[in-house]
Design an enzyme around this catalytic site. Structure first.
Site, short mmCIF file in Angstrom:
data_model
loop_
_atom_site.label_atom_id
_atom_site.label_comp_id
_atom_site.label_asym_id
_atom_site.label_seq_id
_atom_site.Cartn_x
_atom_site.Cartn_y
_atom_site.Cartn_z
N ARG A 1 77.93 -42.73 -24.87
CA ARG A 1 77.72 -42.62 -23.42
C ARG A 1 76.31 -42.17 -23.07
O ARG A 1 75.84 -42.38 -21.96
CB ARG A 1 78.70 -41.61 -22.82
CG ARG A 1 80.16 -41.97 -23.02
CD ARG A 1 81.03 -40.79 -22.68
NE ARG A 1 80.75 -39.71 -23.65
CZ ARG A 1 81.23 -38.48 -23.55
NH1 ARG A 1 82.00 -38.14 -22.53
NH2 ARG A 1 80.95 -37.57 -24.45
N ASN B 1 62.62 -24.56 -9.11
CA ASN B 1 61.78 -25.51 -8.37
C ASN B 1 61.73 -26.83 -9.11
O ASN B 1 61.85 -26.88 -10.34
CB ASN B 1 60.35 -24.98 -8.21
CG ASN B 1 60.29 -23.75 -7.32
OD1 ASN B 1 61.12 -23.56 -6.46
ND2 ASN B 1 59.29 -22.93 -7.53
N HIS C 1 48.30 -22.08 -11.56
CA HIS C 1 48.86 -21.11 -10.63
C HIS C 1 49.50 -19.94 -11.36
O HIS C 1 50.00 -20.10 -12.48
CB HIS C 1 49.91 -21.78 -9.75
CG HIS C 1 49.40 -22.98 -9.02
ND1 HIS C 1 50.07 -24.17 -9.00
CD2 HIS C 1 48.25 -23.18 -8.31
CE1 HIS C 1 49.37 -25.05 -8.29
NE2 HIS C 1 48.27 -24.47 -7.87
N LYS D 1 58.22 -18.23 -16.42
CA LYS D 1 58.62 -19.59 -16.07
C LYS D 1 59.18 -20.29 -17.29
O LYS D 1 58.66 -20.15 -18.39
CB LYS D 1 57.42 -20.41 -15.58
CG LYS D 1 56.83 -20.01 -14.28
CD LYS D 1 55.67 -20.94 -13.93
CE LYS D 1 54.98 -20.52 -12.66
NZ LYS D 1 53.82 -21.36 -12.36
N HIS E 1 49.60 -21.32 -15.04
CA HIS E 1 50.28 -22.52 -15.49
C HIS E 1 49.82 -23.74 -14.70
O HIS E 1 49.59 -23.65 -13.49
CB HIS E 1 51.80 -22.37 -15.33
CG HIS E 1 52.53 -23.64 -15.57
ND1 HIS E 1 53.05 -24.39 -14.53
CD2 HIS E 1 52.81 -24.31 -16.71
CE1 HIS E 1 53.63 -25.48 -15.05
NE2 HIS E 1 53.48 -25.45 -16.35
N TYR F 1 61.45 -26.19 -12.97
CA TYR F 1 60.96 -24.86 -13.31
C TYR F 1 62.05 -23.84 -13.00
O TYR F 1 62.58 -23.84 -11.89
CB TYR F 1 59.81 -24.45 -12.40
CG TYR F 1 58.57 -25.27 -12.38
CD1 TYR F 1 57.38 -24.75 -12.89
CD2 TYR F 1 58.54 -26.53 -11.80
CE1 TYR F 1 56.21 -25.46 -12.82
CE2 TYR F 1 57.36 -27.25 -11.73
CZ TYR F 1 56.20 -26.71 -12.24
OH TYR F 1 55.04 -27.42 -12.16
#
Length: 187
Positions: free
Chosen positions: A26, A51, A65, A75, A122, A135
């Site tokens: 599958r 996010n 950032h 993160k 990042h 994220y």
């Protein structure tokens, strides 16, 4: 058998999590996150925000950032469509790898998650068109505490694999590092 395999990087605390796929006729199933198994890696902090980004054109750079204390975040970054060159820059004051960067290629095909600790900037460059990243964050975004580095700063010397074709107007305006930048103290 564990659904995850951890891989160290040359920078302390920066890790790659390989998700194990269970494949059959599958398709496949893979666990994206498991609190019981991964909470020690995120310092027992809860996932506070998830996010999703979609970036349409290859060569696009987003970032670099980060969140300043007391809103630093861990993160967990995964690419669920396409392929990206994902970069983390160590901003931890006093770290032996201060201002050093490490990158991983994340793709829908390799089942890797980049675990980016507090005190890192990042960003990423798309290596294909139509990339989608997911994220998981251990802190809510707080605009008053956001920070950024210019992804093209010669002081960082990031070896972007493609010519940079697109950046947001906001990312283009991020300033270059000054000699008085001493880093951040993660919370």
């Amino acid at each position: 058998m564990s659904p995850f395999t951890l891989h160290a990087t040359p920078i302390d605390d920066l890790q790659v999590i390989e998700r194990r796929r269970i494949v059959d006729a599958r398709g496949y199933l893979e666990r994206a996150y498991c609190h019981e198994m991964l909470s020690p890696l995120v310092q027992e902090k809860p996932i506070r925000q998830i996010n999703r980004t979609v970036t349409l054109k290859n060569g696009t750079v987003r970032g670099l950032h980060f969140q300043n204390p007391p809103h630093c975040e861990i993160k967990l970054v995964s690419c669920v469509r396409g392929e990206v060159f994902d970069v983390a820059v160590d901003l931890r004051r006093g770290s032996p790898t201060f201002l050093k960067w490490h990158a991983e290629v994340l793709s829908e095909g390799n089942s890797l998650t980049f675990l980016i600790p507090e005190g890192f900037a990042h960003g990423f460059q798309t290596l294909s068109d139509d990339c989608e990243l997911l994220y998981l964050h251990t802190a809510d975004h707080n605009a008053q505490f956001e920070g950024a580095l210019n992804a093209l700063d010669p002081a960082l010397d990031i070896a972007w694999p493609l010519p940079v074709s697109h950046r947001s107007e906001r990312d283009e305006k991020h300033v270059m590092l000054s000699s008085d930048f001493k880093g951040i103290e993660p919370s």
